[in-house]
Design an enzyme around this catalytic site. Structure first.
Site, mmCIF file in Angstrom:
data_model
loop_
_atom_site.group_PDB
_atom_site.id
_atom_site.type_symbol
_atom_site.label_atom_id
_atom_site.label_comp_id
_atom_site.label_asym_id
_atom_site.label_seq_id
_atom_site.Cartn_x
_atom_site.Cartn_y
_atom_site.Cartn_z
ATOM 1 C CG HIS A 226 -51.607 51.888 23.130
ATOM 2 N ND1 HIS A 226 -50.923 51.377 24.215
ATOM 3 C CD2 HIS A 226 -52.415 50.896 22.679
ATOM 4 C CE1 HIS A 226 -51.294 50.117 24.392
ATOM 5 N NE2 HIS A 226 -52.194 49.805 23.485
ATOM 6 C CG HIS B 43 -60.592 46.212 24.449
ATOM 7 N ND1 HIS B 43 -59.289 46.266 24.003
ATOM 8 C CD2 HIS B 43 -60.671 45.075 25.202
ATOM 9 C CE1 HIS B 43 -58.616 45.220 24.467
ATOM 10 N NE2 HIS B 43 -59.444 44.476 25.182
ATOM 11 C CG ASP C 34 -57.573 49.372 17.066
ATOM 12 O OD1 ASP C 34 -57.814 48.194 16.776
ATOM 13 O OD2 ASP C 34 -57.478 49.776 18.242
#
Length: 455
Positions: A332, A281, A391
């Site tokens: 994702h 996460h 990210d």
């Protein structure tokens, strides 16, 4: 004698591990037989519908004849496209996080006067309770800032005169205090970590009047308090992009699960922080930078696609990197063609890379983004559409700004706390609120109790 005791304890623990493994195997076939939604996901990869929300929406595909059709990603806060929100305050030369926080908490964009009053309210609540830093942070420092943040948020319960008051006014007041205080807690927890674990001098800085969340954070974590306007605006942008991501992401759902039980806001937010800490996460941005450390060392020519492609193959085959078999920052659960957060951040990251003389490294990130889908198809036979997620570029942006890796995930928490608070309040005050309780199929066979002497 002590060594013998330790060796005996180690042997016993090893035997306990064997005991566990012998009696705790679950047949993977059970998941299909009982139609278990692993990860609370349907067979087509969509999430199991667990509730409704007005706070945020994440769109990355549409359904046609029961099939997922990839689409450009969109992130929506309270019905407003995040790209429009960002274009609005950037075009006016303003910071946007406080405005975004108001929108997420209250459901509408603030007027100029409302925004000014809200900013003042945040400023009034930034100071931590008297002796909180000394008693709750410095006396029990942690090598992990996220761990310290969770414990400190939980400890705020003890400093609240009415922590279990579930009235709307009290819940909103507690939420505003958390949004204001979490950045300060992170800064002080980081200072303690540097002092007690890295043998550096201890610098504790108080929040400054007239500075917003992004500016105050940079002021607080740097020994000399210095930062540029460009750095502050880019950090503010990162905070806006990380502030919310729908009710189904792991940490927001964690917050809603705890809130549905009727527990206090500090317990719910501390649990969300614990969720965000995980490398699957919020901790993924840190794993991205660790992975690129391996890539930069393992690839001789960053501009050679074949060499980069070969190394990515090694990552997937668990022959390089952390041997996880993952390429962090790619893919994702919802976004397919693009993650709007990554698209926006990448645009600003390129400008910063040119300024910082780090264009070669930025281009390596772009190469990994471009080649990963092809390598996934070749090495693993993966056919689904894969895009870079936020990210991939957030860690690079933080690195270019000189922000230490230990702060990457805590910064995510600084931003996301407002989204968690919004979901917590919505969960508590939704019509017909019920405790969230999914089912687990019990598969252990019945057996009789055996008396101790007969075992």
């Amino acid at each position: 004698m002590q060594n013998d005791d330790r060796n005996s304890s180690a042997r016993f623990m090893e035997s306990l591990c064997g005991e566990y493994q012998a009696h705790n195997h679950i047949d993977p076939a059970f998941y299909e037989r009982y139609n278990v939604k692993r990860g609370l996901r349907n067979a087509d990869g969509t999430g199991v519908m667990a509730g409704v929300t007005q706070i945020g929406n994440v769109m990355g595909y549409y359904l046609q004849d029961g099939e997922r059709v990839p689409a450009p990603g969109k992130l929506v806060y309270r019905g407003i496209d995040v790209e429009e929100l960002i274009n609005g305050f950037v075009s006016e030369g303003r910071f946007g996080y406080e405005e975004t926080a108001y929108l997420l908490l209250f459901g509408a964009l603030p007027t100029r006067q409302q925004l000014a009053s809200f900013q003042q309210l945040l400023a009034e609540h930034r100071a931590l309770p008297p002796m909180f830093t000394e008693d709750m942070i410095l006396k029990a420092p942690s090598p992990d800032v996220m761990n310290k943040l969770a414990r400190a948020v939980l400890a705020l319960y003890s400093y609240d005169d009415d922590p279990d008051n579930m009235s709307l006014s009290n819940q909103l007041s507690q939420a505003i205090q958390l949004v204001a205080r979490v950045p300060v807690i992170v800064a002080h927890a980081f200072a303690a970590k540097r002092h007690y674990y890295d043998n550096e001098s201890l610098y504790l800085h108080r929040p400054q009047e007239g500075l917003g969340v992004a500016e105050n954070f940079l002021y607080s974590v740097r020994h000399d308090n210095q930062f540029t306007a460009e750095e502050a605006r880019l950090l503010d942008l990162c905070l806006v992009l990380h502030a919310e991501h729908g009710g189904g992401n792991n940490s927001a759902f964690t917050c809603r699960v705890l809130s549905s039980s009727g527990t206090d806001i500090y317990s719910a937010i501390a649990a969300a922080i614990g969720s965000l800490k995980g490398p699957r996460h919020g901790g993924a941005n840190k794993k991205v930078m660790e992975m690129f450390g391996y890539i930069e060392q393992g690839v001789g020519d960053w501009k050679d696609d074949d060499e980069v492609r070969a190394y990515l193959g090694k990552l997937l085959k668990k022959e390089a990197g952390d041997r996880s078999g993952l390429i962090y920052g790619m893919g994702h659960a919802i976004y397919t063609l693009s993650d709007p957060r990554a698209v926006i951040l990448k645009r600003f990251a390129k400008n910063l890379a040119q300024t910082k003389g780090m264009l070669d490294e930025f281009e390596l990130f772009e190469t990994v983004e471009r080649l990963t889908p092809e390598v996934l198809r070749t090495v693993k036979g993966e056919q689904k559409v894969v895009c870079a997620n936020v990210d991939l570029f957030s860690g690079l942006v933080y690195k270019m700004m000189g922000i230490p890796m230990e702060l990457y995930t805590p910064l995510f928490a600084v931003a996301r706390v407002v989204g968690w608070c919004a979901h917590r309040i919505e969960e508590v005050y939704q019509p017909g609120n019920r405790i969230i309780r999914p089912a687990y199929k019990a598969v252990a066979p019945m057996r009789p109790f055996v008396p101790l002497d007969q075992r």
